[in-house]
Design an enzyme around this catalytic site. Structure first.
Site, PDB file in Angstrom:
ATOM      1  N   LYS A   1    -144.923  21.347  17.267  1.00 39.67           N
ATOM      2  CA  LYS A   1    -143.834  22.079  17.954  1.00 39.67           C
ATOM      3  C   LYS A   1    -144.261  23.508  18.301  1.00 39.67           C
ATOM      4  O   LYS A   1    -144.016  23.975  19.398  1.00 39.67           O
ATOM      5  CB  LYS A   1    -142.581  22.166  17.064  1.00 39.67           C
ATOM      6  CG  LYS A   1    -141.956  20.853  16.693  1.00 39.67           C
ATOM      7  CD  LYS A   1    -140.612  21.065  16.024  1.00 39.67           C
ATOM      8  CE  LYS A   1    -140.674  21.851  14.735  1.00 39.67           C
ATOM      9  NZ  LYS A   1    -141.302  21.165  13.596  1.00 39.67           N
TER      10      LYS A   1
ATOM     11  N   ARG B   1    -131.247  22.766  12.912  1.00 40.61           N
ATOM     12  CA  ARG B   1    -131.836  21.838  11.941  1.00 40.61           C
ATOM     13  C   ARG B   1    -130.768  20.991  11.277  1.00 40.61           C
ATOM     14  O   ARG B   1    -131.082  20.168  10.439  1.00 40.61           O
ATOM     15  CB  ARG B   1    -132.579  22.621  10.872  1.00 40.61           C
ATOM     16  CG  ARG B   1    -134.108  22.565  11.013  1.00 40.61           C
ATOM     17  CD  ARG B   1    -134.668  23.336   9.873  1.00 40.61           C
ATOM     18  NE  ARG B   1    -136.017  23.162   9.505  1.00 40.61           N
ATOM     19  CZ  ARG B   1    -137.050  23.916   9.893  1.00 40.61           C
ATOM     20  NH1 ARG B   1    -136.897  24.809  10.809  1.00 40.61           N
ATOM     21  NH2 ARG B   1    -138.235  23.751   9.369  1.00 40.61           N
TER      22      ARG B   1
ATOM     23  N   ARG C   1    -153.815  22.883   8.186  1.00 43.30           N
ATOM     24  CA  ARG C   1    -153.315  23.897   9.128  1.00 43.30           C
ATOM     25  C   ARG C   1    -153.563  25.320   8.621  1.00 43.30           C
ATOM     26  O   ARG C   1    -153.335  25.624   7.458  1.00 43.30           O
ATOM     27  CB  ARG C   1    -151.812  23.661   9.326  1.00 43.30           C
ATOM     28  CG  ARG C   1    -151.116  24.720  10.148  1.00 43.30           C
ATOM     29  CD  ARG C   1    -149.800  24.209  10.672  1.00 43.30           C
ATOM     30  NE  ARG C   1    -148.714  24.305   9.711  1.00 43.30           N
ATOM     31  CZ  ARG C   1    -147.432  24.049  10.030  1.00 43.30           C
ATOM     32  NH1 ARG C   1    -147.112  23.673  11.259  1.00 43.30           N
ATOM     33  NH2 ARG C   1    -146.491  24.151   9.126  1.00 43.30           N
TER      34      ARG C   1
ATOM     35  N   ARG D   1    -150.281  28.724   5.407  1.00 47.12           N
ATOM     36  CA  ARG D   1    -148.886  29.016   5.096  1.00 47.12           C
ATOM     37  C   ARG D   1    -148.635  28.646   3.645  1.00 47.12           C
ATOM     38  O   ARG D   1    -149.052  27.583   3.204  1.00 47.12           O
ATOM     39  CB  ARG D   1    -147.963  28.205   6.016  1.00 47.12           C
ATOM     40  CG  ARG D   1    -147.676  28.903   7.310  1.00 47.12           C
ATOM     41  CD  ARG D   1    -146.876  28.043   8.229  1.00 47.12           C
ATOM     42  NE  ARG D   1    -145.656  27.488   7.638  1.00 47.12           N
ATOM     43  CZ  ARG D   1    -144.719  26.872   8.339  1.00 47.12           C
ATOM     44  NH1 ARG D   1    -144.864  26.736   9.641  1.00 47.12           N
ATOM     45  NH2 ARG D   1    -143.650  26.389   7.758  1.00 47.12           N
TER      46      ARG D   1
ATOM     47  N   ARG E   1    -139.635  19.260   2.303  1.00 52.87           N
ATOM     48  CA  ARG E   1    -139.366  19.579   3.715  1.00 52.87           C
ATOM     49  C   ARG E   1    -139.294  18.297   4.551  1.00 52.87           C
ATOM     50  O   ARG E   1    -138.461  18.170   5.440  1.00 52.87           O
ATOM     51  CB  ARG E   1    -140.455  20.504   4.275  1.00 52.87           C
ATOM     52  CG  ARG E   1    -140.246  21.958   3.888  1.00 52.87           C
ATOM     53  CD  ARG E   1    -141.541  22.725   3.903  1.00 52.87           C
ATOM     54  NE  ARG E   1    -142.111  22.912   5.210  1.00 52.87           N
ATOM     55  CZ  ARG E   1    -143.418  23.113   5.425  1.00 52.87           C
ATOM     56  NH1 ARG E   1    -144.272  23.119   4.436  1.00 52.87           N
ATOM     57  NH2 ARG E   1    -143.856  23.290   6.646  1.00 52.87           N
TER      58      ARG E   1
HETATM   59  P1  AMP Z   1    -140.770  26.214   9.958  1.00 58.57           P
HETATM   60  O1  AMP Z   1    -141.809  27.222  10.349  1.00 58.57           O
HETATM   61  O2  AMP Z   1    -139.870  25.820  11.087  1.00 58.57           O
HETATM   62  O3  AMP Z   1    -141.353  25.048   9.218  1.00 58.57           O
HETATM   63  O4  AMP Z   1    -139.795  26.976   8.920  1.00 58.57           O
HETATM   64  C1  AMP Z   1    -140.277  27.448   7.673  1.00 58.57           C
HETATM   65  C2  AMP Z   1    -139.116  27.564   6.704  1.00 58.57           C
HETATM   66  O5  AMP Z   1    -138.145  28.520   7.221  1.00 58.57           O
HETATM   67  C3  AMP Z   1    -138.304  26.284   6.496  1.00 58.57           C
HETATM   68  O6  AMP Z   1    -138.894  25.429   5.534  1.00 58.57           O
HETATM   69  C4  AMP Z   1    -136.957  26.848   6.044  1.00 58.57           C
HETATM   70  O7  AMP Z   1    -137.011  27.272   4.697  1.00 58.57           O
HETATM   71  C5  AMP Z   1    -136.826  28.103   6.914  1.00 58.57           C
HETATM   72  N1  AMP Z   1    -136.123  27.796   8.191  1.00 58.57           N
HETATM   73  C6  AMP Z   1    -136.633  27.877   9.450  1.00 58.57           C
HETATM   74  N2  AMP Z   1    -135.721  27.504  10.362  1.00 58.57           N
HETATM   75  C7  AMP Z   1    -134.607  27.171   9.669  1.00 58.57           C
HETATM   76  C8  AMP Z   1    -133.319  26.664  10.027  1.00 58.57           C
HETATM   77  N3  AMP Z   1    -133.009  26.411  11.312  1.00 58.57           N
HETATM   78  N4  AMP Z   1    -132.411  26.440   9.047  1.00 58.57           N
HETATM   79  C9  AMP Z   1    -132.707  26.686   7.749  1.00 58.57           C
HETATM   80  N5  AMP Z   1    -133.915  27.133   7.331  1.00 58.57           N
HETATM   81  C10 AMP Z   1    -134.860  27.368   8.275  1.00 58.57           C
END
Ligand code: AMP
Length: 209
Positions: free
Chosen positions: A13, A88, A122, A154, A166
């Site tokens: 993404k 989400r 990654r 990360r 996740r």
């Molecule tokens: P990502 O980079 O999208 O995998 O986001 C990393 C982390 O940020 C996720 O595992 C959540 O803890 C938090 N996060 C990002 N976007 C959201 C969202 N829309 N709702 C809740 N938590 C989020």
């Protein structure tokens, strides 16, 4: 055009959103990136979000929704946005539809086993956010091609329990998004077993159709 990218972590993404953003001239808005910036800069938002992110949990809706909606109301997003990581769940979906409805939802499809493999390999650039992995290696190991900064893993990609959590959350919460966008006739599914450029071509086609 208002675009939402959906897909399991590691589906691409972030990479595809950045490429689409350059091509279409609308901002790529990643809620995860905004949180990581805030954590790096030790802001109050970052300190709050970190409690959830490090253990693979979702940040509470009230925090994420305010942050995402205020970002899409910025002047650079008036012609459209590419949202990555938001919405989400159903509450976030409703908040977004009420504020700025989605014109196209792109679902990047990937099985969990491949997603885990990709997350394990990654790395990201801490400065410009470029993403490296199975489909893209840096020219110099550990150094970002785009800005020369150091690449890092990360924190939430290193912990197997957090990754599994996740993935489980993703499957629980994605269903309502897929069903809603399908009903609205804006959902396009893309299989992510090609290379980055092939998938990008499919994304562009999906946006036009
Ligand atoms: P990502 O980079 O999208 O995998 O986001 C990393 C982390 O940020 C996720 O595992 C959540 O803890 C938090 N996060 C990002 N976007 C959201 C969202 N829309 N709702 C809740 N938590 C989020």
């Amino acid at each position: 055009m208002n675009i939402v990218m959906i897909g399991v972590q590691g589906a691409g993404k972030g990479t595809q959103s950045k490429m689409l953003s350059e091509k279409l001239g609308i901002p790529h808005i990643s809620t995860g990136d905004i949180f990581r910036d805030n954590i790096k800069n030790q802001t109050p938002l970052g300190k709050e979000a970190r409690k959830y992110i490090d253990r693979g949990a979702l940040v509470p809706d009230a925090v994420v929704i305010n942050m995402a909606l205020s970002r899409i109301n910025q002047p650079d997003a008036q012609k459209g946005y590419i949202l990555d990581g938001f919405p989400r769940n159903g509450v976030q979906l409703a908040a977004l539809e009420f504020a700025k409805p989605v014109d196209r939802a792109i679902l990047l499809e990937l099985d969990d086993a491949t997603a885990i493999q990709r997350l394990n390999s990654r790395t990201i650039c801490d400065t410009c956010g470029a993403i490296y992995g199975a489909n893209r290696s840096p020219k110099i190991s550990g150094v970002c091609d785009e800005c020369g900064s150091a690449l890092v893993e990360r924190k939430d990609d290193k912990d197997a329990t957090a990754i599994q959590k996740r993935l489980n959350l993703y499957h629980q919460e994605i269903d309502i998004l897929v069903r809603y966008y399908e009903w609205k006739s804006v959902l396009r599914r893309i299989l992510t077993n090609g290379n980055v450029d092939e998938i990008f071509a499919l994304c562009l086609k999906a946006i036009e159709q």
